[in-house]
Enzyme design. Structure first.
Site, PDB file in Angstrom:
ATOM      1  N   LYS A 158       0.838  -1.197   0.000  1.00 33.49           N
ATOM      2  CA  LYS A 158       0.000   0.000   0.000  1.00 33.49           C
ATOM      3  C   LYS A 158       0.878   1.253   0.000  1.00 33.49           C
ATOM      4  CE  LYS A 158      -2.010   2.242   3.338  1.00 33.49           C
ATOM      5  NZ  LYS A 158      -2.693   2.514   4.598  1.00 33.49           N
ATOM      6  N   ASP A 177      -6.470   0.687   0.349  1.00 34.84           N
ATOM      7  CA  ASP A 177      -6.600   1.043   1.765  1.00 34.84           C
ATOM      8  C   ASP A 177      -8.013   0.627   2.208  1.00 34.84           C
ATOM      9  OD1 ASP A 177      -8.319   2.902   0.691  1.00 34.84           O
ATOM     10  OD2 ASP A 177      -7.584   4.566   1.900  1.00 34.84           O
TER      11      ASP A 177
END
Ligand code: SF4
Length: 249
Positions: A158, A177
């Site tokens: 991420k 996310d």
């Protein structure tokens, strides 16, 4: 030369044949997970268009002047709001202007400086570890490949996608996310729960040139309209395309 004699195949005994017929068919070795029903290319293109209409200027909301600051802010943003990180960052980058300053900081002092972002002990370790690795292995520059960036302490896909996409414009994947995860499920773009698998699903159906912007747009939509609780479906321009179970209209 003696003539070769052909061996006859042994016949199956009636009892063995009966047993194998009764045996249940073997299961396929690896059943592929079911593909989300909403991934029809026409529908995906419509969703992308709606996102472009609603959020033409979506971008990362973490303030930063360079890739290094974005990396540190992204590490700090775990379990914390971007607003809070931006508040902390304002004084943090004045006190610690580069990787060297973070790498040789006094841990107890840095802990206090980033304390408002939560999990400050672990984050201090990650920030200092990543800064040291950047200095020692990458000549003071945040690396530009996913493979290299993942070697930094505290950095997973991420964070890698945020930094490579936003700071360098390199589309190495899709940021997944909490918002992207939730919205991908609601919009039936993925039926997986694991962020890595959701990212793979999204990378298959979203054109690569859209990966960076799509992540920003979905995060913006999740923050502004499609909230975890009580999504504001009445304000959503994708309402006609959405058949989420928890729609509010
Ligand atoms: S219609 Fe509602 S649930 Fe569906 S994407 Fe829009 S806000 Fe989210």
């Amino acid at each position: 030369m003696a003539a070769k004699t052909k061996r006859k195949k042994p016949k199956k005994s009636p009892s063995r044949a009966k047993a194998s017929a009764a045996r249940p068919a073997r299961k396929a070795k690896s059943a592929k997970p079911q593909r989300a029903g909403g991934t029809d290319p026409v529908r995906v293109a419509q969703i992308l268009q709606k996102l472009d209409e609603a959020y033409p200027n979506a971008t990362c909301e973490l303030k930063h002047d360079n890739a290094f600051q974005l990396l540190i802010s992204t590490i700090l943003s775990a379990q914390c709001t971007d607003v809070r990180v931006n508040q902390v960052a304002e004084t943090l980058y004045k006190k610690y202007p580069d990787a060297k300053a973070f790498a040789y900081a006094t841990p107890s002092e840095l802990e206090q400086d980033i304390r408002p972002t939560g999990f400050f002990r672990n984050k201090t370790k990650s920030v200092m570890g990543a800064s040291k690795a950047i200095l020692e292995k990458f000549g003071g520059e945040v690396p530009r490949t996913m493979e290299e960036i993942l070697t930094l302490p505290g950095v997973a896909r991420k964070t890698g996608n945020v930094v490579l996409g936003t700071a360098y414009g390199i589309a190495s994947g899709v940021v997944v996310d909490t918002h992207v995860l939730r919205l991908s499920n609601r919009l039936d773009l993925s039926r997986n729960e694991d962020p890595k698998k959701v990212e793979q699903d999204l990378m298959e159906i979203i054109p690569r040139e859209k990966w960076i912007q799509f992540s920003h747009q979905l995060i913006w939509h999740g923050r502004r309209v499609c909230h975890a609780r009580k999504p504001k479906c009445i304000e959503c321009n994708m309402e006609s395309l959405c058949y989420a179970k928890d729609k509010t209209v």
